[in-house]
Design an enzyme around this catalytic site. Structure first.
Site, mmCIF file in Angstrom:
data_model
loop_
_atom_site.group_PDB
_atom_site.id
_atom_site.type_symbol
_atom_site.label_atom_id
_atom_site.label_comp_id
_atom_site.label_asym_id
_atom_site.label_seq_id
_atom_site.Cartn_x
_atom_site.Cartn_y
_atom_site.Cartn_z
ATOM 1 N N PRO A 115 0.833 -1.209 0.000
ATOM 2 C CA PRO A 115 0.000 0.000 0.000
ATOM 3 C C PRO A 115 0.867 1.258 0.000
ATOM 4 O O PRO A 115 0.972 1.972 0.995
ATOM 5 C CB PRO A 115 -0.803 -0.141 1.296
ATOM 6 C CG PRO A 115 0.127 -0.881 2.212
ATOM 7 C CD PRO A 115 0.919 -1.814 1.337
ATOM 8 N N LYS A 116 1.466 1.560 -1.126
ATOM 9 C CA LYS A 116 2.453 2.632 -1.223
ATOM 10 C C LYS A 116 1.849 3.900 -1.810
ATOM 11 O O LYS A 116 1.053 3.844 -2.744
ATOM 12 C CB LYS A 116 3.635 2.185 -2.087
ATOM 13 C CG LYS A 116 4.461 1.046 -1.489
ATOM 14 C CD LYS A 116 5.577 0.634 -2.433
ATOM 15 C CE LYS A 116 6.398 -0.515 -1.880
ATOM 16 N NZ LYS A 116 7.340 -0.086 -0.853
#
Length: 246
Positions: A115-116
């Protein structure tokens, strides 16, 4: 280009110049500042997806400096990892990571499901302490400090901790906006060569932000701080739970 050529060449986008290369993904002198703190257990249970289970009201806040990484280059990352269990196996669930380099953002999201988001983290020695910061736009949302190398930690123990399983919630939408991929992914750090591990007095300050909500898990008490330097390979993942198949 024939459909068979597309299939044979397809790895990542753009087809003719992918945003990131194929692995393996090796990191040299990867540097961590990990500050573990106690937080609100009810908030943890609200955001950790089952079948993962929260066992303690703890969060690892991480600042990671990666100056030499295969295919990804030189970048820094920061975010929160929550200690969890999956089928009795302890591990860490990555809630969100913020970094300053496009290839690992694209590769992390598309391959593993990291989840960047794009932001501006830093990690460096500031005179007598190691300092980690995270800015989202013009707003400072995280500041972590630890006394520089006050006490050595056991190398074997820290290697074992780093080698444990990690979990990600991979979500990729269909072209109509519905979920096409929604999976719990497990991955491991591999071929770890721990070069140093230290601890010291630490502090962590988190500030509210609508789009970088690190402060939604408030700091109630600092439990532990670690400064690690290691060479390692980021292993590819495996799907352990498919939410769309249930």
């Amino acid at each position: 280009m024939k459909p068979s050529d597309v299939r044979s060449k397809a790895f990542a986008m753009p087809l003719t110049s992918p945003a990131f290369p194929m692995g393996p993904y090796r990191f040299v002198d990867r540097e961590f500042l990990i500050i573990t703190y106690r937080t609100d257990p009810d908030r943890l249970r609200e955001i950790v997806p089952e079948p993962l289970q929260v066992t303690e009201p703890l969060v690892h806040y991480e600042f990671i400096r990666m100056a030499d990484s295969t295919g990804f280059g030189d970048y820094t990352e920061s975010g929160q990892v929550i200690p969890v269990e999956y089928e009795g196996q302890p591990g860490g669930y990555t809630l969100a990571m913020y970094l300053d380099d496009h290839p690992p953002i694209a590769g992390g999201r598309e391959l593993w499901g990291f989840p960047k988001k794009l932001a501006s983290p830093t990690l460096h020695v500031n005179t007598d302490h190691i300092l980690g910061t995270l800015d989202y736009g013009k707003v400072r949302v995280a500041t972590g400090t630890m006394g520089y190398k006050h006490k050595e930690l056991d190398i074997d123990e820290q290697t074992k901790r780093l080698a444990g399983p990690n979990f990600l919630l991979k979500i990729i939408p269909h072209v109509d906006g519905t979920a096409r991929v929604c999976e719990l992914v497990r991955y491991y750090m591999q071929d770890i060569k721990m070069k140093g591990a230290w601890t010291g007095p630490a502090s962590l300050e988190l500030a509210p932000h609508a789009l970088a909500p690190v402060a939604d898990l408030p700091v109630l008490e600092i439990v532990e701080a670690r400064h690690l330097v290691a060479d390692l390979t980021l292993g590819l993942g495996e799907v352990v739970y498919d939410y769309l198949a249930q």
